[in-house]
Design a protein around this motif. Structure first.
Motif, mmCIF file in Angstrom:
data_model
loop_
_atom_site.group_PDB
_atom_site.id
_atom_site.type_symbol
_atom_site.label_atom_id
_atom_site.label_comp_id
_atom_site.label_asym_id
_atom_site.label_seq_id
_atom_site.Cartn_x
_atom_site.Cartn_y
_atom_site.Cartn_z
ATOM 1 N N TYR A 246 0.828 -1.211 0.000
ATOM 2 C CA TYR A 246 0.000 0.000 0.000
ATOM 3 C C TYR A 246 0.867 1.268 0.000
ATOM 4 N N GLU A 247 1.908 1.256 0.831
ATOM 5 C CA GLU A 247 2.712 2.456 1.022
ATOM 6 C C GLU A 247 3.662 2.720 -0.141
ATOM 7 N N THR A 248 4.232 1.654 -0.708
ATOM 8 C CA THR A 248 5.229 1.851 -1.770
ATOM 9 C C THR A 248 4.600 1.892 -3.162
ATOM 10 N N ASP A 251 1.346 4.499 -2.709
ATOM 11 C CA ASP A 251 1.736 5.815 -2.180
ATOM 12 C C ASP A 251 0.795 6.281 -1.068
ATOM 13 N N LEU A 252 0.376 5.347 -0.220
ATOM 14 C CA LEU A 252 -0.471 5.683 0.918
ATOM 15 C C LEU A 252 0.404 5.961 2.137
ATOM 16 N N SER A 253 -0.135 6.718 3.068
ATOM 17 C CA SER A 253 0.554 6.922 4.338
ATOM 18 C C SER A 253 0.400 5.670 5.185
#
Length: 425
Positions: A246-248, A251-253
């Motif tokens: 999700y984050e990479t 691009d989510l926090s």
């Protein structure tokens, strides 16, 4: 009596709650432990490979399966949670890598020993008309673990590593409560009758020799591994790497990623209870299995080929969440307790759980490499392929067990007494 059985189902289901809870707690604190103890990539890989998500529980399943069949289901509930508490307490007070690794391994062994025994106990103490219902309750409990850990993790996040230590302390407390409840349970009557039969006949069953010398059992092992392993390769990778994806990739926090996973698990819990538990004893197993497996495939098709817009992400967590509640793990937990005789019912699950969690450990090494070197679309395509295999195997060879007593299923499959099975399809 009905009240006692219901209490036993919920008490034993705490084992399932603690299974996924420790996996999620370990994964959520991995970055913090890496920074605090200055771990290298090899050490991080060992933590993942030897945890409850992989080889730790695989080893525990082999040990616990044999002990449960030889000495009783109750022996697991007398001691298993004590082992779990030892593991989580070591994590709480870890000051170096060997301590942390030991805590992960011991906790994993306890999980591996406890989960197959819990499914078996639930099945053996259920009536023929509510076996899936009670397994569904355990699935609900399993799903609520991540919900609570994700929420607690977000609340404790400002405390850094101390917050993760508190999470494992919370698991220790819950395991203590589970131990108090489970140690007072009665032994499974199915197991008691099996041991009485062995005493009268002088039979001394060997858990693995008997299992692998019987063609019916071998076919059941291959079928259930096909159903569960290919699905669990996806679910296991999600459990350990989905926040990273999700984050990479999306691009989510970190907060957004944790909230997505928490909501996903809420849908899984609701589907386990209001889906599998309510309808697993009432509708066609083949059709029900197909729906859950197809939803899993659809969810990953959306995530892989539509992209990670918020619309796609919401569709993914809803569809995957529901499918996980009514999908392969719930059916595996049910069928694995139905398709084998009492004398090696848990031992057979120990073998299969060893293969399933062991394969997850190996896959956890390759998945991030595929993600890094080939990109998310390639990794997602691999996931879709694995889910399709599970869908095909489970749909084509769905066993006919609905509405039957366990001893009826055993006689039908192993003694070939010619019972009409069409009504159970």
């Amino acid at each position: 009596m009905a009240g006692n059985k219901k209490f036993a189902t919920w008490a034993v289901s705490l084992t399932n709650f603690l299974d996924l809870s420790c996996i999620v707690a370990g994964a959520s604190g991995l970055t913090l432990w890496t920074s605090a103890l200055k771990l290298d990539n090899f050490q991080v890989g060992l933590l993942g490979a030897l945890s409850a998500n992989a080889f730790g529980s695989a080893i525990g399943a082999l040990i616990g399966g044999h002990l449960s069949d030889k000495y009783g289901r109750k022996v697991i509930y007398t001691y298993d949670m004590l082992v779990y508490m030892l593991g989580t307490l070591i994590v709480v007070f870890s000051m170096n890598f060997p301590m942390l690794l030991a805590g992960f391994i011991i906790t994993g062994i306890a999980v591996g020993a406890g989960v197959p025994a819990s499914w078996t106990y639930i099945s053996e103490t259920s009536d023929e008309g509510n076996r899936a219902k009670n397994i569904g309750i355990s699935q609900f409990s399993w799903s609520m673990g991540p919900v609570i850990i994700f929420v607690a993790g977000m609340l404790l996040a400002p405390l850094g590593l101390l917050g993760n230590r508190i999470l494992f302390a919370l698991l220790t407390l819950i395991a203590f409560i589970a131990w108090l409840l489970q140690r007072g349970l009665d032994e499974s009557q199915e197991w008691v009758e099996q041991k009485q039969k062995e005493k009268e006949t002088g039979e001394r069953p060997h858990p693995y020799k008997d299992l692998f010398s019987n063609a019916v059992s071998v076919k059941s092992v291959l079928f259930l591994i096909g159903v569960y392993m290919f699905w669990n390769l996806v679910a296991g990778a999600m459990g350990f790497f989905m926040l990273f994806v999700y984050e990479t990739v999306g691009d989510l926090s970190n907060l957004q990623a944790n909230l997505l996973q928490a909501v996903l698990w809420i849908f899984t819990a609701l589907a386990g209870y209001f889906g599998f538990a309510m309808y697993g004893d009432k509708v066609s197993h083949r059709g029900f299995y197909f729906v859950g497996a197809a939803m899993a495939v659809i969810s990953w098709l959306i995530l892989t080929y539509v992209g990670m817009s918020w619309t796609a992400l919401i569709a993914f967590i809803v569809i995957w969440g529901i499918s996980a509640g009514i999908g392969a793990q719930a059916w595996y937990a049910l069928w694995a307790t139905e398709l084998f005789p009492t004398k090696y019912r848990v031992g057979s699950q120990g073998v299969m759980f060893f293969v399933v969690r062991g394969s997850a450990g190996i896959w956890s090494i390759f998945f991030p490499l595929i993600l890094q070197n080939m990109g998310f679309k390639a990794a997602g395509t691999f996931m879709i392929g694995l889910l399709v295999v599970s869908l095909v195997i489970g749909t084509l060879w769905t066993p006919k067990t609905r509405g039957k007593f366990l001893d009826e299923i055993t006689k039908e499959r192993y003694a070939e007494i010619g019972v009409d099975t069409e009504k159970s399809y």
